[in-house]
Write a protein that holds these residues in place. Structure first.
Motif, short mmCIF file in Angstrom:
data_model
loop_
_atom_site.label_atom_id
_atom_site.label_comp_id
_atom_site.label_asym_id
_atom_site.label_seq_id
_atom_site.Cartn_x
_atom_site.Cartn_y
_atom_site.Cartn_z
N GLU A 117 0.84 -1.20 0.00
CA GLU A 117 0.00 0.00 0.00
C GLU A 117 0.87 1.25 0.00
O GLU A 117 2.09 1.19 0.18
CB GLU A 117 -0.92 0.00 1.22
CG GLU A 117 -1.68 -1.29 1.48
CD GLU A 117 -2.65 -1.67 0.36
OE1 GLU A 117 -2.98 -0.79 -0.47
OE2 GLU A 117 -3.08 -2.84 0.32
N GLY A 120 0.67 6.24 4.51
CA GLY A 120 -0.61 6.80 4.92
C GLY A 120 -0.89 8.16 4.32
O GLY A 120 0.02 8.85 3.88
N PRO A 121 -2.14 8.57 4.29
CA PRO A 121 -3.33 7.86 4.78
C PRO A 121 -3.85 6.81 3.79
O PRO A 121 -3.42 6.77 2.65
CB PRO A 121 -4.36 8.99 4.94
CG PRO A 121 -3.98 9.99 3.89
CD PRO A 121 -2.47 9.94 3.82
N TRP A 122 -4.75 5.97 4.26
CA TRP A 122 -5.32 4.86 3.53
C TRP A 122 -5.85 5.34 2.17
O TRP A 122 -6.81 6.10 2.10
CB TRP A 122 -6.44 4.27 4.37
CG TRP A 122 -6.99 2.96 3.96
CD1 TRP A 122 -6.81 2.31 2.78
CD2 TRP A 122 -7.85 2.14 4.75
NE1 TRP A 122 -7.49 1.12 2.78
CE2 TRP A 122 -8.14 0.98 3.97
CE3 TRP A 122 -8.41 2.26 6.02
CZ2 TRP A 122 -8.97 -0.03 4.44
CZ3 TRP A 122 -9.22 1.24 6.47
CH2 TRP A 122 -9.49 0.11 5.69
N TRP A 123 -5.22 4.88 1.08
CA TRP A 123 -5.50 5.44 -0.24
C TRP A 123 -6.92 5.19 -0.72
O TRP A 123 -7.50 6.02 -1.44
CB TRP A 123 -4.50 4.93 -1.27
CG TRP A 123 -4.64 3.47 -1.63
CD1 TRP A 123 -4.03 2.42 -1.02
CD2 TRP A 123 -5.41 2.92 -2.70
NE1 TRP A 123 -4.38 1.24 -1.63
CE2 TRP A 123 -5.23 1.50 -2.67
CE3 TRP A 123 -6.24 3.45 -3.69
CZ2 TRP A 123 -5.84 0.64 -3.57
CZ3 TRP A 123 -6.86 2.59 -4.59
CH2 TRP A 123 -6.66 1.20 -4.53
N GLU A 124 -7.53 4.06 -0.36
CA GLU A 124 -8.88 3.75 -0.84
C GLU A 124 -9.94 4.68 -0.23
O GLU A 124 -11.04 4.80 -0.77
CB GLU A 124 -9.25 2.31 -0.48
CG GLU A 124 -8.40 1.26 -1.19
CD GLU A 124 -8.73 -0.14 -0.72
OE1 GLU A 124 -8.55 -1.07 -1.52
OE2 GLU A 124 -9.16 -0.30 0.44
N ARG A 125 -9.60 5.33 0.89
CA ARG A 125 -10.59 6.10 1.61
C ARG A 125 -10.26 7.59 1.71
O ARG A 125 -10.90 8.31 2.46
CB ARG A 125 -10.73 5.52 3.03
CG ARG A 125 -11.29 4.11 3.03
CD ARG A 125 -11.41 3.54 4.43
NE ARG A 125 -12.10 2.26 4.42
CZ ARG A 125 -13.43 2.10 4.43
NH1 ARG A 125 -14.22 3.17 4.49
NH2 ARG A 125 -13.97 0.90 4.40
#
Length: 461
Positions: A117, A120-125
Protein backbone atom coordinates in the motif's frame (compact mmCIF):
# COMPACT_ATOMS: atom_id res chain seq x y z
CA UNK A 1 -25.38 -8.30 -25.41
CA UNK A 2 -27.85 -11.12 -25.80
CA UNK A 3 -27.75 -14.78 -24.91
CA UNK A 4 -27.19 -17.28 -27.72
CA UNK A 5 -27.88 -20.40 -25.64
CA UNK A 6 -30.81 -21.02 -23.32
CA UNK A 7 -29.92 -22.90 -20.16
CA UNK A 8 -32.18 -25.63 -18.86
CA UNK A 9 -34.73 -24.61 -16.19
CA UNK A 10 -33.04 -26.81 -13.57
CA UNK A 11 -29.70 -25.12 -14.27
CA UNK A 12 -31.21 -21.65 -14.04
CA UNK A 13 -32.84 -22.51 -10.72
CA UNK A 14 -29.55 -23.83 -9.31
CA UNK A 15 -27.79 -20.63 -10.39
CA UNK A 16 -30.50 -18.50 -8.81
CA UNK A 17 -30.28 -20.52 -5.60
CA UNK A 18 -26.50 -19.97 -5.42
CA UNK A 19 -26.78 -16.24 -5.98
CA UNK A 20 -29.70 -15.93 -3.56
CA UNK A 21 -27.93 -17.82 -0.77
CA UNK A 22 -24.75 -15.84 -1.46
CA UNK A 23 -26.64 -12.58 -1.01
CA UNK A 24 -28.34 -13.77 2.19
CA UNK A 25 -25.34 -15.46 3.79
CA UNK A 26 -23.06 -12.59 2.76
CA UNK A 27 -25.56 -10.06 4.14
CA UNK A 28 -25.08 -7.70 1.23
CA UNK A 29 -27.72 -5.14 0.17
CA UNK A 30 -27.54 -6.40 -3.41
CA UNK A 31 -25.69 -8.93 -5.51
CA UNK A 32 -25.63 -9.63 -9.25
CA UNK A 33 -24.41 -12.91 -10.71
CA UNK A 34 -23.79 -13.71 -14.37
CA UNK A 35 -22.60 -16.61 -16.50
CA UNK A 36 -20.89 -16.15 -19.85
CA UNK A 37 -20.59 -19.08 -22.23
CA UNK A 38 -18.72 -19.15 -25.54
CA UNK A 39 -18.69 -15.37 -25.92
CA UNK A 40 -22.14 -14.36 -24.70
CA UNK A 41 -24.05 -14.12 -21.40
CA UNK A 42 -26.41 -17.03 -20.87
CA UNK A 43 -27.70 -16.02 -17.44
CA UNK A 44 -27.78 -12.76 -15.41
CA UNK A 45 -29.76 -12.25 -12.20
CA UNK A 46 -29.75 -9.78 -9.35
CA UNK A 47 -30.88 -10.11 -5.73
CA UNK A 48 -31.65 -7.39 -3.22
CA UNK A 49 -32.38 -3.79 -4.11
CA UNK A 50 -30.57 -0.81 -5.63
CA UNK A 51 -32.59 2.40 -5.33
CA UNK A 52 -35.72 0.34 -4.76
CA UNK A 53 -35.18 -1.84 -7.84
CA UNK A 54 -33.73 -5.32 -8.30
CA UNK A 55 -30.32 -4.80 -9.97
CA UNK A 56 -29.68 -6.33 -13.36
CA UNK A 57 -26.89 -6.75 -15.88
CA UNK A 58 -26.81 -3.03 -16.60
CA UNK A 59 -26.37 -1.88 -12.98
CA UNK A 60 -22.90 -0.48 -12.28
CA UNK A 61 -20.78 -1.61 -9.33
CA UNK A 62 -17.26 -0.61 -8.42
CA UNK A 63 -14.94 -3.47 -9.42
CA UNK A 64 -11.80 -2.64 -7.41
CA UNK A 65 -8.72 -4.61 -8.42
CA UNK A 66 -10.41 -6.11 -11.44
CA UNK A 67 -9.20 -2.78 -12.84
CA UNK A 68 -5.70 -4.27 -12.84
CA UNK A 69 -6.61 -6.68 -15.63
CA UNK A 70 -7.44 -3.72 -17.87
CA UNK A 71 -4.20 -1.90 -17.02
CA UNK A 72 -2.21 -5.06 -17.71
CA UNK A 73 -3.80 -5.35 -21.16
CA UNK A 74 -2.79 -1.75 -21.92
CA UNK A 75 0.80 -2.54 -20.94
CA UNK A 76 0.88 -5.70 -23.05
CA UNK A 77 -0.41 -3.71 -26.02
CA UNK A 78 2.60 -1.41 -25.59
CA UNK A 79 4.86 -4.47 -25.50
CA UNK A 80 3.30 -5.99 -28.61
CA UNK A 81 3.75 -2.69 -30.44
CA UNK A 82 7.45 -2.67 -29.57
CA UNK A 83 7.24 0.43 -27.38
CA UNK A 84 8.66 -1.42 -24.38
CA UNK A 85 10.02 -4.80 -23.31
CA UNK A 86 8.85 -6.58 -20.20
CA UNK A 87 12.45 -6.74 -19.03
CA UNK A 88 12.90 -2.96 -19.29
CA UNK A 89 13.64 -1.14 -16.03
CA UNK A 90 10.78 1.19 -15.17
CA UNK A 91 13.16 4.16 -15.07
CA UNK A 92 13.91 3.71 -18.77
CA UNK A 93 10.39 4.89 -19.58
CA UNK A 94 9.18 6.60 -16.39
CA UNK A 95 11.98 8.47 -14.61
CA UNK A 96 11.77 9.99 -11.17
CA UNK A 97 9.95 7.22 -9.29
CA UNK A 98 12.87 6.32 -7.02
CA UNK A 99 12.39 2.64 -7.90
CA UNK A 100 13.48 2.79 -11.53
CA UNK A 101 15.37 -0.49 -11.31
CA UNK A 102 12.29 -2.69 -11.04
CA UNK A 103 11.14 -4.03 -14.38
CA UNK A 104 7.80 -3.88 -16.12
CA UNK A 105 7.54 -7.65 -15.63
CA UNK A 106 8.14 -7.26 -11.88
CA UNK A 107 5.29 -4.77 -11.62
CA UNK A 108 2.85 -6.83 -13.71
CA UNK A 109 3.48 -10.01 -11.71
CA UNK A 110 3.67 -8.42 -8.24
CA UNK A 111 7.31 -9.43 -7.84
CA UNK A 112 8.68 -5.88 -7.64
CA UNK A 113 9.11 -6.14 -3.87
CA UNK A 114 7.32 -2.80 -3.43
CA UNK A 115 5.02 -2.15 -0.49
CA UNK A 116 1.46 -3.43 -0.71
CA UNK A 117 0.00 0.00 0.00
CA UNK A 118 0.91 3.66 -0.13
CA UNK A 119 2.33 5.47 2.88
CA UNK A 120 -0.61 6.80 4.92
CA UNK A 121 -3.33 7.86 4.78
CA UNK A 122 -5.32 4.86 3.53
CA UNK A 123 -5.50 5.44 -0.24
CA UNK A 124 -8.88 3.75 -0.84
CA UNK A 125 -10.59 6.10 1.61
CA UNK A 126 -8.88 9.44 0.99
CA UNK A 127 -8.96 11.90 -1.93
CA UNK A 128 -6.41 11.33 -4.66
CA UNK A 129 -5.41 14.99 -4.42
CA UNK A 130 -3.36 14.02 -1.36
CA UNK A 131 -0.90 12.28 -3.73
CA UNK A 132 -0.44 14.63 -6.67
CA UNK A 133 3.02 13.30 -7.65
CA UNK A 134 4.24 9.83 -8.58
CA UNK A 135 6.69 9.91 -5.69
CA UNK A 136 3.77 10.35 -3.28
CA UNK A 137 2.68 6.77 -4.05
CA UNK A 138 5.80 5.21 -2.60
CA UNK A 139 7.24 7.30 0.22
CA UNK A 140 10.83 7.20 1.42
CA UNK A 141 11.06 3.46 2.03
CA UNK A 142 8.86 1.57 -0.47
CA UNK A 143 10.94 -1.61 -0.89
CA UNK A 144 9.86 -4.60 1.19
CA UNK A 145 11.65 -7.42 -0.64
CA UNK A 146 14.36 -7.82 -3.30
CA UNK A 147 12.84 -7.51 -6.78
CA UNK A 148 12.08 -10.78 -8.50
CA UNK A 149 12.37 -12.95 -5.40
CA UNK A 150 8.79 -13.42 -4.22
CA UNK A 151 5.13 -12.61 -4.78
CA UNK A 152 4.12 -9.53 -2.82
CA UNK A 153 0.90 -7.85 -3.96
CA UNK A 154 1.49 -4.15 -4.61
CA UNK A 155 -1.26 -1.64 -5.36
CA UNK A 156 1.26 1.19 -5.89
CA UNK A 157 2.99 -1.05 -8.42
CA UNK A 158 -0.08 -0.96 -10.66
CA UNK A 159 -0.43 2.77 -10.14
CA UNK A 160 3.08 3.01 -11.60
CA UNK A 161 1.99 0.92 -14.58
CA UNK A 162 -0.91 3.30 -15.17
CA UNK A 163 1.55 6.21 -15.11
CA UNK A 164 3.74 4.29 -17.56
CA UNK A 165 0.80 3.97 -19.98
CA UNK A 166 0.14 7.70 -19.67
CA UNK A 167 3.78 8.54 -20.33
CA UNK A 168 4.06 6.40 -23.47
CA UNK A 169 0.60 7.24 -24.86
CA UNK A 170 0.53 10.92 -23.93
CA UNK A 171 -2.98 10.70 -22.50
CA UNK A 172 -4.73 9.66 -19.28
CA UNK A 173 -4.76 5.91 -18.70
CA UNK A 174 -8.56 5.76 -18.59
CA UNK A 175 -8.87 7.68 -21.85
CA UNK A 176 -6.39 5.28 -23.44
CA UNK A 177 -8.44 2.41 -22.02
CA UNK A 178 -11.68 3.80 -23.43
CA UNK A 179 -10.20 4.36 -26.89
CA UNK A 180 -8.10 1.22 -27.26
CA UNK A 181 -10.04 -1.40 -25.32
CA UNK A 182 -13.53 -0.49 -24.10
CA UNK A 183 -14.90 0.95 -27.34
CA UNK A 184 -13.69 -1.89 -29.58
CA UNK A 185 -15.19 -4.44 -27.18
CA UNK A 186 -18.49 -2.54 -26.82
CA UNK A 187 -18.00 -1.96 -23.07
CA UNK A 188 -19.78 1.38 -22.81
CA UNK A 189 -20.81 0.91 -19.18
CA UNK A 190 -17.26 0.54 -17.83
CA UNK A 191 -16.14 3.94 -16.56
CA UNK A 192 -13.80 5.59 -14.04
CA UNK A 193 -16.76 7.25 -12.27
CA UNK A 194 -20.26 5.89 -11.58
CA UNK A 195 -23.08 6.45 -14.05
CA UNK A 196 -26.72 5.68 -13.30
CA UNK A 197 -28.03 3.17 -12.71
CA UNK A 198 -25.34 2.27 -10.18
CA UNK A 199 -25.23 0.73 -6.74
CA UNK A 200 -24.23 2.65 -3.64
CA UNK A 201 -21.59 1.10 -1.43
CA UNK A 202 -22.46 -0.04 2.09
CA UNK A 203 -20.76 -1.42 5.16
CA UNK A 204 -22.85 -3.98 7.05
CA UNK A 205 -22.61 -4.11 10.84
CA UNK A 206 -20.87 -7.37 11.91
CA UNK A 207 -23.33 -8.04 14.76
CA UNK A 208 -26.57 -6.47 13.52
CA UNK A 209 -28.54 -6.14 10.32
CA UNK A 210 -27.66 -2.46 10.03
CA UNK A 211 -25.84 -0.64 7.24
CA UNK A 212 -23.60 2.38 6.95
CA UNK A 213 -23.04 4.30 3.72
CA UNK A 214 -19.46 4.15 2.38
CA UNK A 215 -18.07 7.27 0.79
CA UNK A 216 -16.73 7.04 -2.77
CA UNK A 217 -13.33 8.69 -3.21
CA UNK A 218 -11.64 9.49 -6.51
CA UNK A 219 -8.22 8.00 -5.90
CA UNK A 220 -6.19 10.04 -8.37
CA UNK A 221 -2.85 8.48 -9.23
CA UNK A 222 -3.84 5.28 -7.44
CA UNK A 223 -6.84 4.82 -9.76
CA UNK A 224 -5.18 2.15 -11.98
CA UNK A 225 -5.10 -0.10 -8.91
CA UNK A 226 -8.88 -0.17 -8.43
CA UNK A 227 -10.95 2.75 -9.72
CA UNK A 228 -13.23 1.34 -12.42
CA UNK A 229 -16.97 0.78 -12.32
CA UNK A 230 -18.64 -1.81 -14.53
CA UNK A 231 -21.70 -4.01 -15.04
CA UNK A 232 -22.29 -7.74 -15.25
CA UNK A 233 -23.05 -7.47 -18.97
CA UNK A 234 -19.87 -5.49 -19.68
CA UNK A 235 -17.84 -7.96 -17.64
CA UNK A 236 -19.31 -10.77 -19.74
CA UNK A 237 -17.78 -8.99 -22.72
CA UNK A 238 -14.49 -8.72 -20.84
CA UNK A 239 -14.61 -12.42 -19.94
CA UNK A 240 -15.26 -13.32 -23.58
CA UNK A 241 -12.20 -11.29 -24.54
CA UNK A 242 -10.07 -12.95 -21.86
CA UNK A 243 -11.25 -16.31 -23.17
CA UNK A 244 -10.57 -15.85 -26.88
CA UNK A 245 -8.73 -12.58 -27.42
CA UNK A 246 -9.64 -9.98 -30.03
CA UNK A 247 -7.15 -8.85 -32.68
CA UNK A 248 -8.42 -5.27 -32.33
CA UNK A 249 -7.26 -5.26 -28.71
CA UNK A 250 -4.85 -8.11 -27.96
CA UNK A 251 -4.02 -11.39 -29.66
CA UNK A 252 -4.99 -14.70 -28.08
CA UNK A 253 -1.30 -15.63 -27.84
CA UNK A 254 -0.55 -12.60 -25.68
CA UNK A 255 -3.49 -13.41 -23.39
CA UNK A 256 -2.12 -16.94 -23.03
CA UNK A 257 1.19 -15.38 -21.97
CA UNK A 258 -0.63 -13.25 -19.39
CA UNK A 259 -2.36 -16.32 -17.95
CA UNK A 260 0.88 -18.23 -17.53
CA UNK A 261 1.79 -18.27 -13.81
CA UNK A 262 4.73 -16.02 -13.02
CA UNK A 263 4.76 -16.40 -9.26
CA UNK A 264 2.81 -17.50 -6.21
CA UNK A 265 3.07 -17.48 -2.45
CA UNK A 266 4.70 -20.66 -1.20
CA UNK A 267 1.73 -21.52 0.97
CA UNK A 268 -0.58 -21.25 -2.05
CA UNK A 269 1.52 -23.34 -4.44
CA UNK A 270 -0.71 -25.47 -6.65
CA UNK A 271 -3.88 -23.55 -5.72
CA UNK A 272 -3.20 -19.93 -6.62
CA UNK A 273 -0.75 -18.16 -8.89
CA UNK A 274 -0.34 -14.75 -10.48
CA UNK A 275 0.53 -14.19 -14.11
CA UNK A 276 0.75 -10.82 -15.83
CA UNK A 277 -2.31 -9.07 -14.42
CA UNK A 278 -4.33 -12.28 -14.18
CA UNK A 279 -4.80 -14.61 -11.23
CA UNK A 280 -5.22 -18.36 -11.62
CA UNK A 281 -7.11 -20.60 -9.21
CA UNK A 282 -7.82 -24.28 -8.72
CA UNK A 283 -11.46 -24.89 -7.84
CA UNK A 284 -13.40 -28.13 -8.08
CA UNK A 285 -10.73 -29.68 -10.26
CA UNK A 286 -10.93 -26.79 -12.73
CA UNK A 287 -8.27 -24.24 -13.59
CA UNK A 288 -9.82 -20.76 -13.49
CA UNK A 289 -8.41 -17.38 -14.47
CA UNK A 290 -9.47 -13.83 -13.70
CA UNK A 291 -9.24 -11.44 -10.77
CA UNK A 292 -11.03 -10.31 -7.67
CA UNK A 293 -11.66 -6.78 -6.52
CA UNK A 294 -12.70 -4.77 -3.49
CA UNK A 295 -13.13 -1.13 -2.59
CA UNK A 296 -14.99 0.39 0.36
CA UNK A 297 -18.60 -0.68 -0.14
CA UNK A 298 -17.97 -3.10 -3.01
CA UNK A 299 -16.76 -6.60 -3.89
CA UNK A 300 -16.29 -8.12 -7.34
CA UNK A 301 -15.03 -11.32 -8.90
CA UNK A 302 -14.55 -12.64 -12.41
CA UNK A 303 -13.54 -16.25 -13.08
CA UNK A 304 -12.95 -17.79 -16.52
CA UNK A 305 -12.62 -21.49 -17.35
CA UNK A 306 -10.94 -22.00 -20.71
CA UNK A 307 -11.70 -25.71 -20.96
CA UNK A 308 -15.43 -25.20 -20.42
CA UNK A 309 -15.72 -21.89 -22.29
CA UNK A 310 -17.42 -20.45 -19.21
CA UNK A 311 -17.10 -17.41 -16.97
CA UNK A 312 -18.73 -16.58 -13.65
CA UNK A 313 -19.14 -12.96 -12.54
CA UNK A 314 -20.28 -11.60 -9.18
CA UNK A 315 -20.81 -7.98 -8.14
CA UNK A 316 -21.92 -6.89 -4.67
CA UNK A 317 -22.24 -3.59 -2.79
CA UNK A 318 -20.85 -4.50 0.63
CA UNK A 319 -17.41 -3.80 2.06
CA UNK A 320 -17.16 -7.40 3.25
CA UNK A 321 -19.36 -10.44 3.65
CA UNK A 322 -20.25 -12.22 0.40
CA UNK A 323 -17.68 -14.73 -0.87
CA UNK A 324 -17.63 -13.27 -4.37
CA UNK A 325 -14.83 -15.48 -5.69
CA UNK A 326 -16.35 -18.69 -4.40
CA UNK A 327 -19.78 -17.78 -5.79
CA UNK A 328 -18.30 -16.99 -9.22
CA UNK A 329 -16.49 -20.34 -9.26
CA UNK A 330 -19.69 -22.12 -8.20
CA UNK A 331 -21.64 -20.54 -11.06
CA UNK A 332 -19.14 -22.09 -13.48
CA UNK A 333 -19.37 -25.46 -11.76
CA UNK A 334 -23.18 -25.48 -11.80
CA UNK A 335 -23.36 -24.96 -15.56
CA UNK A 336 -20.40 -27.18 -16.42
CA UNK A 337 -21.73 -30.13 -14.41
CA UNK A 338 -25.35 -29.88 -15.56
CA UNK A 339 -24.75 -28.80 -19.14
CA UNK A 340 -21.19 -29.74 -20.15
CA UNK A 341 -19.79 -28.28 -23.31
CA UNK A 342 -20.68 -30.25 -26.44
CA UNK A 343 -17.45 -30.97 -28.31
CA UNK A 344 -17.09 -30.10 -31.96
CA UNK A 345 -17.60 -33.09 -34.27
CA UNK A 346 -14.47 -35.03 -35.09
CA UNK A 347 -13.42 -34.83 -38.71
CA UNK A 348 -10.32 -36.00 -40.55
CA UNK A 349 -7.71 -33.44 -41.54
CA UNK A 350 -8.40 -31.82 -44.91
CA UNK A 351 -4.93 -32.84 -46.03
CA UNK A 352 -2.05 -34.86 -44.61
CA UNK A 353 1.64 -34.36 -45.28
CA UNK A 354 3.08 -37.83 -45.66
CA UNK A 355 6.49 -36.76 -44.35
CA UNK A 356 4.79 -35.69 -41.13
CA UNK A 357 2.66 -38.81 -41.00
CA UNK A 358 5.85 -40.88 -41.17
CA UNK A 359 7.06 -39.23 -37.94
CA UNK A 360 4.10 -40.41 -35.91
CA UNK A 361 4.05 -43.46 -33.69
CA UNK A 362 6.47 -44.88 -31.14
CA UNK A 363 9.64 -43.06 -30.02
CA UNK A 364 12.01 -43.58 -27.11
CA UNK A 365 14.05 -41.33 -24.87
CA UNK A 366 16.33 -43.91 -23.39
CA UNK A 367 13.92 -46.49 -22.00
CA UNK A 368 10.98 -44.09 -21.71
CA UNK A 369 8.40 -44.70 -24.43
CA UNK A 370 6.47 -41.91 -26.12
CA UNK A 371 3.74 -41.68 -28.72
CA UNK A 372 3.98 -38.89 -31.29
CA UNK A 373 0.77 -37.92 -33.03
CA UNK A 374 -0.08 -35.39 -35.68
CA UNK A 375 -2.56 -32.66 -34.72
CA UNK A 376 -4.17 -29.86 -36.70
CA UNK A 377 -2.20 -27.31 -38.73
CA UNK A 378 0.97 -29.38 -38.73
CA UNK A 379 1.24 -29.57 -34.95
CA UNK A 380 2.61 -32.51 -32.98
CA UNK A 381 1.82 -33.96 -29.58
CA UNK A 382 4.28 -36.05 -27.57
CA UNK A 383 2.63 -38.29 -24.96
CA UNK A 384 4.39 -40.55 -22.41
CA UNK A 385 3.43 -44.21 -22.80
CA UNK A 386 5.43 -45.70 -19.94
CA UNK A 387 3.71 -47.36 -16.98
CA UNK A 388 2.21 -44.74 -14.70
CA UNK A 389 2.43 -42.11 -17.44
CA UNK A 390 5.91 -41.04 -16.35
CA UNK A 391 7.71 -38.79 -18.78
CA UNK A 392 7.50 -35.26 -20.09
CA UNK A 393 4.71 -34.76 -22.58
CA UNK A 394 4.09 -31.61 -24.57
CA UNK A 395 2.28 -30.13 -27.54
CA UNK A 396 4.26 -28.49 -30.35
CA UNK A 397 3.35 -25.89 -32.95
CA UNK A 398 4.95 -25.86 -36.39
CA UNK A 399 7.22 -22.86 -36.91
CA UNK A 400 7.23 -22.91 -40.71
CA UNK A 401 10.93 -23.81 -41.02
CA UNK A 402 10.64 -27.54 -40.46
CA UNK A 403 10.88 -27.28 -36.67
CA UNK A 404 8.29 -27.15 -33.88
CA UNK A 405 8.08 -25.06 -30.70
CA UNK A 406 6.91 -26.49 -27.37
CA UNK A 407 3.63 -25.06 -26.07
CA UNK A 408 3.32 -26.47 -22.56
CA UNK A 409 4.87 -28.29 -19.62
CA UNK A 410 8.62 -28.92 -19.43
CA UNK A 411 9.24 -28.27 -23.11
CA UNK A 412 7.50 -24.90 -23.31
CA UNK A 413 9.56 -22.77 -25.70
CA UNK A 414 11.95 -25.62 -26.54
CA UNK A 415 12.55 -26.61 -30.17
CA UNK A 416 11.81 -30.02 -31.66
CA UNK A 417 13.59 -30.82 -34.92
CA UNK A 418 13.99 -33.83 -37.19
CA UNK A 419 17.58 -34.93 -37.81
CA UNK A 420 18.15 -36.82 -41.04
CA UNK A 421 20.92 -39.13 -42.13
CA UNK A 422 23.04 -38.51 -45.21
CA UNK A 423 20.57 -40.47 -47.37
CA UNK A 424 17.67 -38.30 -46.22
CA UNK A 425 16.05 -40.86 -43.94
CA UNK A 426 15.07 -39.83 -40.42
CA UNK A 427 17.86 -40.54 -37.94
CA UNK A 428 16.28 -39.22 -34.73
CA UNK A 429 14.39 -36.36 -33.12
CA UNK A 430 16.28 -33.63 -31.29
CA UNK A 431 14.23 -32.04 -28.50
CA UNK A 432 16.27 -29.32 -26.85
CA UNK A 433 19.36 -31.59 -27.33
CA UNK A 434 17.55 -34.69 -26.00
CA UNK A 435 17.64 -37.49 -28.57
CA UNK A 436 14.53 -39.57 -29.28
CA UNK A 437 15.01 -42.79 -31.26
CA UNK A 438 12.69 -45.38 -32.79
CA UNK A 439 14.26 -48.20 -30.76
CA UNK A 440 15.52 -48.03 -27.17
CA UNK A 441 19.33 -47.98 -27.36
CA UNK A 442 19.69 -49.63 -30.75
CA UNK A 443 23.37 -49.87 -31.80
CA UNK A 444 22.54 -48.22 -35.12
CA UNK A 445 20.96 -45.22 -33.46
CA UNK A 446 22.74 -41.95 -32.82
CA UNK A 447 22.77 -41.95 -29.02
CA UNK A 448 25.09 -39.46 -27.27
CA UNK A 449 27.85 -41.43 -25.57
CA UNK A 450 27.23 -44.45 -27.78
CA UNK A 451 25.53 -47.78 -27.06
CA UNK A 452 27.05 -50.74 -25.23
CA UNK A 453 28.15 -53.09 -28.05
CA UNK A 454 26.88 -56.08 -26.03
CA UNK A 455 23.37 -54.83 -26.63
CA UNK A 456 20.42 -56.04 -24.60
CA UNK A 457 20.95 -59.27 -22.60
CA UNK A 458 19.68 -61.12 -19.57
CA UNK A 459 21.01 -61.10 -16.02
CA UNK A 460 23.43 -58.19 -15.55
CA UNK A 461 27.04 -59.44 -15.30
Amino acid sequence: MTSTTELLPETRRALLHRVATGQVEGRTPSLVGAVMRDGAPVWVRGRGLVDGQVPDGDTQYRIGSLTKTFVAVLVMRLRDEGLLDLGDPLGEHLPGTGVGGVTVLHLLSHTSGLASETPGPWWERTPGELRPQIGDLLGDDPVRHPAGRRFHYSNPGYALLGALVERLRGDSWHEVLRREVLEPLGMRRTTPSPRAPHARGWAVHPWADAVLAEEVQQTGRMAPAGELWSTAEDLCRWAAFLLEGDERVLAAGTLAEMREPATCQAEDAGRYAYGLGLESFRAGGRLLYGHGGSMPGFLASLRVCLDAGLAGIVLANATSGPAAGAIAADLIEIVDEREPRIPEPWAPLPDVEHDLLALTGLWHWGTTSYGLRLTGEGGLELTPLSAGGSGRGSRFRARGDGTWIGLDNYYTGEVLRVVRAADGTVSHLDLGSFVLTREPYHPADVVPGGVDPQGWHGQPR
